[in-house]
Design a protein around this motif. Sequence first.
Motif, PDB file in Angstrom:
ATOM      1  N   GLY A 252      79.159  -2.819   1.241  1.00 24.93           N
ATOM      2  CA  GLY A 252      77.893  -3.331   1.732  1.00 24.93           C
ATOM      3  C   GLY A 252      77.831  -3.352   3.256  1.00 24.93           C
ATOM      4  N   PHE A 253      76.691  -2.919   3.796  1.00 26.48           N
ATOM      5  CA  PHE A 253      76.502  -2.831   5.246  1.00 26.48           C
ATOM      6  C   PHE A 253      75.372  -3.774   5.622  1.00 26.48           C
ATOM      7  N   HIS A 254      75.704  -4.835   6.359  1.00 24.97           N
ATOM      8  CA  HIS A 254      74.687  -5.823   6.733  1.00 24.97           C
ATOM      9  C   HIS A 254      73.940  -5.352   7.970  1.00 24.97           C
ATOM     10  N   THR A 255      72.627  -5.416   7.909  1.00 23.30           N
ATOM     11  CA  THR A 255      71.798  -4.956   9.035  1.00 23.30           C
ATOM     12  C   THR A 255      70.977  -6.118   9.586  1.00 23.30           C
ATOM     13  N   HIS A 256      70.539  -5.946  10.809  1.00 22.86           N
ATOM     14  CA  HIS A 256      69.629  -6.897  11.436  1.00 22.86           C
ATOM     15  C   HIS A 256      68.724  -6.120  12.380  1.00 22.86           C
ATOM     16  N   ILE A 257      67.588  -6.683  12.685  1.00 23.08           N
ATOM     17  CA  ILE A 257      66.620  -6.003  13.540  1.00 23.08           C
ATOM     18  C   ILE A 257      67.044  -6.129  14.998  1.00 23.08           C
ATOM     19  N   ASN A 258      67.145  -5.005  15.664  1.00 20.62           N
ATOM     20  CA  ASN A 258      67.395  -4.966  17.102  1.00 20.62           C
ATOM     21  C   ASN A 258      66.037  -5.018  17.792  1.00 20.62           C
ATOM     22  N   TRP A 259      65.642  -6.191  18.235  1.00 24.50           N
ATOM     23  CA  TRP A 259      64.286  -6.358  18.741  1.00 24.50           C
ATOM     24  C   TRP A 259      64.058  -5.631  20.055  1.00 24.50           C
ATOM     25  N   GLY A 260      65.140  -5.337  20.778  1.00 24.92           N
ATOM     26  CA  GLY A 260      64.964  -4.542  21.985  1.00 24.92           C
ATOM     27  C   GLY A 260      64.446  -3.152  21.668  1.00 24.92           C
ATOM     28  N   VAL A 261      65.082  -2.514  20.682  1.00 22.23           N
ATOM     29  CA  VAL A 261      64.643  -1.182  20.249  1.00 22.23           C
ATOM     30  C   VAL A 261      63.352  -1.276  19.454  1.00 22.23           C
ATOM     31  N   ALA A 262      63.289  -2.256  18.537  1.00 21.40           N
ATOM     32  CA  ALA A 262      62.109  -2.382  17.688  1.00 21.40           C
ATOM     33  C   ALA A 262      60.858  -2.693  18.498  1.00 21.40           C
ATOM     34  N   GLY A 263      60.986  -3.580  19.501  1.00 20.10           N
ATOM     35  CA  GLY A 263      59.834  -3.920  20.324  1.00 20.10           C
ATOM     36  C   GLY A 263      59.300  -2.715  21.086  1.00 20.10           C
ATOM     37  N   THR A 264      60.229  -1.904  21.614  1.00 13.39           N
ATOM     38  CA  THR A 264      59.800  -0.696  22.334  1.00 13.39           C
ATOM     39  C   THR A 264      59.105   0.285  21.402  1.00 13.39           C
ATOM     40  N   SER A 265      59.678   0.491  20.239  1.00 17.46           N
ATOM     41  CA  SER A 265      59.089   1.454  19.303  1.00 17.46           C
ATOM     42  C   SER A 265      57.725   0.990  18.807  1.00 17.46           C
ATOM     43  N   VAL A 266      57.570  -0.309  18.554  1.00 15.06           N
ATOM     44  CA  VAL A 266      56.270  -0.827  18.113  1.00 15.06           C
ATOM     45  C   VAL A 266      55.245  -0.678  19.222  1.00 15.06           C
ATOM     46  N   ALA A 267      55.652  -0.956  20.461  1.00 12.86           N
ATOM     47  CA  ALA A 267      54.722  -0.804  21.587  1.00 12.86           C
ATOM     48  C   ALA A 267      54.273   0.646  21.731  1.00 12.86           C
ATOM     49  N   LEU A 268      55.207   1.587  21.602  1.00 15.93           N
ATOM     50  CA  LEU A 268      54.844   3.004  21.691  1.00 15.93           C
ATOM     51  C   LEU A 268      53.951   3.413  20.530  1.00 15.93           C
ATOM     52  N   ALA A 269      54.238   2.884  19.332  1.00 17.34           N
ATOM     53  CA  ALA A 269      53.388   3.196  18.178  1.00 17.34           C
ATOM     54  C   ALA A 269      51.966   2.672  18.406  1.00 17.34           C
ATOM     55  N   LEU A 270      51.856   1.479  18.970  1.00 14.02           N
ATOM     56  CA  LEU A 270      50.527   0.931  19.248  1.00 14.02           C
ATOM     57  C   LEU A 270      49.797   1.772  20.299  1.00 14.02           C
ATOM     58  N   ILE A 271      50.542   2.309  21.255  1.00 13.96           N
ATOM     59  CA  ILE A 271      49.923   3.211  22.236  1.00 13.96           C
ATOM     60  C   ILE A 271      49.379   4.457  21.536  1.00 13.96           C
ATOM     61  N   GLY A 272      50.184   5.023  20.623  1.00  8.93           N
ATOM     62  CA  GLY A 272      49.730   6.190  19.868  1.00  8.93           C
ATOM     63  C   GLY A 272      48.508   5.878  19.030  1.00  8.93           C
ATOM     64  N   ILE A 273      48.518   4.712  18.362  1.00 12.37           N
ATOM     65  CA  ILE A 273      47.351   4.312  17.561  1.00 12.37           C
ATOM     66  C   ILE A 273      46.143   4.090  18.452  1.00 12.37           C
ATOM     67  N   GLY A 274      46.368   3.452  19.615  1.00 15.90           N
ATOM     68  CA  GLY A 274      45.265   3.215  20.537  1.00 15.90           C
ATOM     69  C   GLY A 274      44.648   4.512  21.040  1.00 15.90           C
ATOM     70  N   ALA A 275      45.501   5.497  21.351  1.00 15.03           N
ATOM     71  CA  ALA A 275      44.989   6.788  21.802  1.00 15.03           C
ATOM     72  C   ALA A 275      44.162   7.460  20.712  1.00 15.03           C
ATOM     73  N   ALA A 276      44.646   7.406  19.465  1.00 10.85           N
ATOM     74  CA  ALA A 276      43.897   7.997  18.349  1.00 10.85           C
ATOM     75  C   ALA A 276      42.581   7.269  18.135  1.00 10.85           C
ATOM     76  N   THR A 277      42.599   5.949  18.282  1.00  6.76           N
ATOM     77  CA  THR A 277      41.374   5.169  18.130  1.00  6.76           C
ATOM     78  C   THR A 277      40.351   5.540  19.190  1.00  6.76           C
ATOM     79  N   LEU A 278      40.823   5.647  20.411  1.00 11.36           N
ATOM     80  CA  LEU A 278      39.943   5.999  21.517  1.00 11.36           C
ATOM     81  C   LEU A 278      39.332   7.386  21.339  1.00 11.36           C
ATOM     82  N   MET A 279      40.100   8.306  20.824  1.00 11.95           N
ATOM     83  CA  MET A 279      39.680   9.706  20.768  1.00 11.95           C
ATOM     84  C   MET A 279      38.903  10.059  19.511  1.00 11.95           C
ATOM     85  N   TYR A 280      39.178   9.376  18.376  1.00 12.59           N
ATOM     86  CA  TYR A 280      38.644   9.879  17.101  1.00 12.59           C
ATOM     87  C   TYR A 280      37.863   8.860  16.275  1.00 12.59           C
ATOM     88  N   LYS A 281      37.798   7.606  16.683  1.00 14.48           N
ATOM     89  CA  LYS A 281      37.121   6.631  15.832  1.00 14.48           C
ATOM     90  C   LYS A 281      35.613   6.841  15.818  1.00 14.48           C
TER      91      LYS A 281
END
Length: 384
Positions: A252-281
Amino acid sequence: MVVAGVFLVASLFPIFVEFAPEQLHWIAYIAAFTAFYAAAVACVQSDIKRVLAFSTISQIGFMLVALGVCLPDPQTGGVAMTEEYADMQGLGYMAGMFHLFTHAMFKACLFLGAGCIIHAVHSNEKEYMGGLRKYMPITRWTFLISCLAIAGIPPFSGFFSKDEILVACYNFNPLMGAVMNGIAMMTAFYMFRLYYVIFWGKSYYETHINERAHKPHEAPFTMTFPLIFLSVITITCGFLPFGELVSANGIGFHTHINWGVAGTSVALALIGIGAATLMYKKAETPFADKLAKTFPTLHCAAYKRFYMDEIWQYVTHRIIFRLISKPIAWFDRHVIDGTFNFLAWSSNEAGESIRPWQSGDVRHYAIWFLSGAVALTLVLLYML
């Protein structure tokens, strides 16, 4: 069969680790390029199933990158052969398999949703869609849930598996982590581009109602129930303790969320979603149209999949078929077949030439017998 390659590398993982560790790194590099290539192509496609197909290629790249970064990067030195090294190896393996598992759920929901949409508008092309949120509410919400999952937005399942992949990539090499984070942002952009193109924007039916366009309708329950079922799994399956169930060494391999990496990736994903919203909604897409006109060569190349099909056709037909296959075919027909045809012809002619020797006429046999006896006698006399 689509992800058979991922399962193959995972199945052979102990062999790679023991005998070919450098090949794992090459798998990661090639998979990262594949993920970027497929994401770039998906950003401009008009066929919704083609977007999902290239999205699948890109996500398979993520899985293979996770498997390929299980060992330290020789360029950075990685980590020592310690417990930390074992954790690094287990994290990459588990992350790849975890994403294989979660991707199956939300991508199945997306493809089935695409089937419902095509069933409603009788076309794969985005120009015949738009504004479908009013006509297909169930398909719209399940499609949105899956888009959020593949974009890596918490608490949907794709967030948890993608986070583990990105952590493994950063442990391997910070540059690899940054590249995969960028590709994850592209994923969020092209998936929400697809979502807005289908369910928002200008409705083809409403603008072509006088031309007897097909009126969109929600799919029957037999088609929407799997969407609902898969969307529920998409929301919940990320909370499974996957590392306790699947690991590189069976422990068994115990995992936990690395919020440093996760926070950056979520912020970038929101930027991508925001760009799509701006361009195509909205109904009109002036910014997207302006970008396509500003970079027509790049847009056309991406739309044509960077001419991969044309390159493949040229290599196969002009080089392999013409310069290799045709000479081999000529050699096979004229030399190989000619040799065996000659052997068959010569054997047949030899048989025909000696057929009279076996006529069944006793007089002929007596003549041959006496001739042979005389010939042997003369030979013996000559030798003595």
